[in-house]
Design a protein around this motif. Structure first.
Motif, short mmCIF file in Angstrom:
data_model
loop_
_atom_site.label_atom_id
_atom_site.label_comp_id
_atom_site.label_asym_id
_atom_site.label_seq_id
_atom_site.Cartn_x
_atom_site.Cartn_y
_atom_site.Cartn_z
N ASP A 116 38.07 43.61 60.64
CA ASP A 116 39.53 43.48 60.64
C ASP A 116 39.90 42.06 60.23
N VAL A 117 40.85 41.95 59.30
CA VAL A 117 41.28 40.64 58.81
C VAL A 117 42.80 40.59 58.68
N GLU A 118 43.30 39.36 58.58
CA GLU A 118 44.69 39.13 58.19
C GLU A 118 44.68 38.19 57.00
N VAL A 119 45.61 38.38 56.10
CA VAL A 119 45.70 37.57 54.89
C VAL A 119 46.30 36.22 55.23
N THR A 120 45.68 35.14 54.68
CA THR A 120 46.17 33.78 54.94
C THR A 120 46.56 33.01 53.68
N GLY A 121 46.08 33.46 52.51
CA GLY A 121 46.39 32.71 51.30
C GLY A 121 45.81 33.36 50.07
N VAL A 122 45.98 32.69 48.93
CA VAL A 122 45.53 33.21 47.64
C VAL A 122 44.55 32.23 47.01
N VAL A 123 43.38 32.74 46.62
CA VAL A 123 42.41 31.95 45.87
C VAL A 123 42.80 31.94 44.40
N GLY A 124 43.17 33.13 43.89
CA GLY A 124 43.54 33.20 42.49
C GLY A 124 43.91 34.59 42.04
N ILE A 125 44.41 34.63 40.81
CA ILE A 125 44.79 35.89 40.15
C ILE A 125 43.90 36.01 38.92
N TYR A 126 43.16 37.11 38.84
CA TYR A 126 42.13 37.28 37.81
C TYR A 126 42.50 38.45 36.91
N THR A 127 42.84 38.13 35.65
CA THR A 127 43.32 39.14 34.71
C THR A 127 42.66 39.02 33.34
N ASN A 128 41.42 38.63 33.30
CA ASN A 128 40.71 38.43 32.04
C ASN A 128 40.64 39.76 31.26
N PRO A 129 41.32 39.87 30.10
CA PRO A 129 41.25 41.11 29.33
C PRO A 129 39.85 41.37 28.76
N GLY A 130 38.99 40.35 28.79
CA GLY A 130 37.61 40.52 28.35
C GLY A 130 36.71 41.11 29.43
N HIS A 131 37.26 41.33 30.63
CA HIS A 131 36.50 41.97 31.70
C HIS A 131 37.05 43.38 31.88
N VAL A 132 36.24 44.35 31.46
CA VAL A 132 36.63 45.75 31.64
C VAL A 132 35.53 46.47 32.42
N ILE A 133 35.95 47.52 33.10
CA ILE A 133 35.05 48.31 33.93
C ILE A 133 35.14 49.75 33.45
N ALA A 134 34.01 50.27 32.98
CA ALA A 134 33.95 51.65 32.48
C ALA A 134 33.39 52.56 33.56
N TYR A 135 34.14 53.60 33.89
CA TYR A 135 33.72 54.58 34.89
C TYR A 135 33.20 55.82 34.18
N ASP A 136 32.37 56.59 34.86
CA ASP A 136 31.76 57.75 34.22
C ASP A 136 32.74 58.90 33.99
N ASP A 137 33.98 58.79 34.48
CA ASP A 137 34.98 59.81 34.22
C ASP A 137 35.81 59.51 32.96
#
Length: 156
Positions: A72-93
């Motif tokens: 169990d956790v509570e949110v305290t802050g933000v490390v960063g926002i990660y939106t690299n269009p060069g990072h994609v994840i391919a799923y088997d569906d």
């Protein structure tokens, strides 16, 4: 569902979706980092996952951490926002998801370590042992940004 991560790979398939997601930095009293061994790609990662309809992104962090680790956790802050269009994840569906993830710091409230259908191992890992784990470079970037104690969140 199996997945394959591509990072700045010219042979990567083209993204066909974007799903807001979140990861959590969870640290225990000894300064160890909560890590999960994912069942879908067999890599070590921070706990986290996709946002569900009807929840806020901070609720996503709390829910995903509980589901994947038992903690169990509570949110305290933000490390960063990660939106690299060069990072994609391919799923088997057939889904190919472009990265869109916010990494949050949290305060550990309690719980009991437990695995889930998404995690084969859950462990608090000493920072000096992180190099021993097979971690996707994109995930490691989030960890490194946290460990750098940046003044401002990473935006990229």
């Amino acid at each position: 569902m199996a997945r394959r991560d591509y990072l700045d790979d010219p042979s990567a398939p083209k993204a066909n979706s974007i799903v807001p997601s979140a990861t959590a930095i969870v640290v225990n009293e000894a300064g160890e980092l909560l890590m999960v061994h994912k069942t879908d790609n067999k890599l070590w990662a921070l706990p986290g996952g996709g946002m569900d309809p009807g929840e806020s992104i901070s609720q996503t962090v709390v829910r995903e951490t509980k589901e994947e680790t038992g903690m169990d956790v509570e949110v305290t802050g933000v490390v960063g926002i990660y939106t690299n269009p060069g990072h994609v994840i391919a799923y088997d569906d057939g889904e190919v998801r472009q990265q869109m993830s916010i990494c949050f710091t949290t305060n550990l409230l309690g719980g009991e370590i437990a695995t889930s259908s998404e995690t084969s191992e859950v462990e608090f890992v000493p920072v000096d042992r992180l190099d021993d784990l097979n971690i996707n470079p994109s995930m490691r970037l989030r960890i490194d940004h946290y460990l750098e104690h940046r003044e401002r969140p990473y935006i990229g």
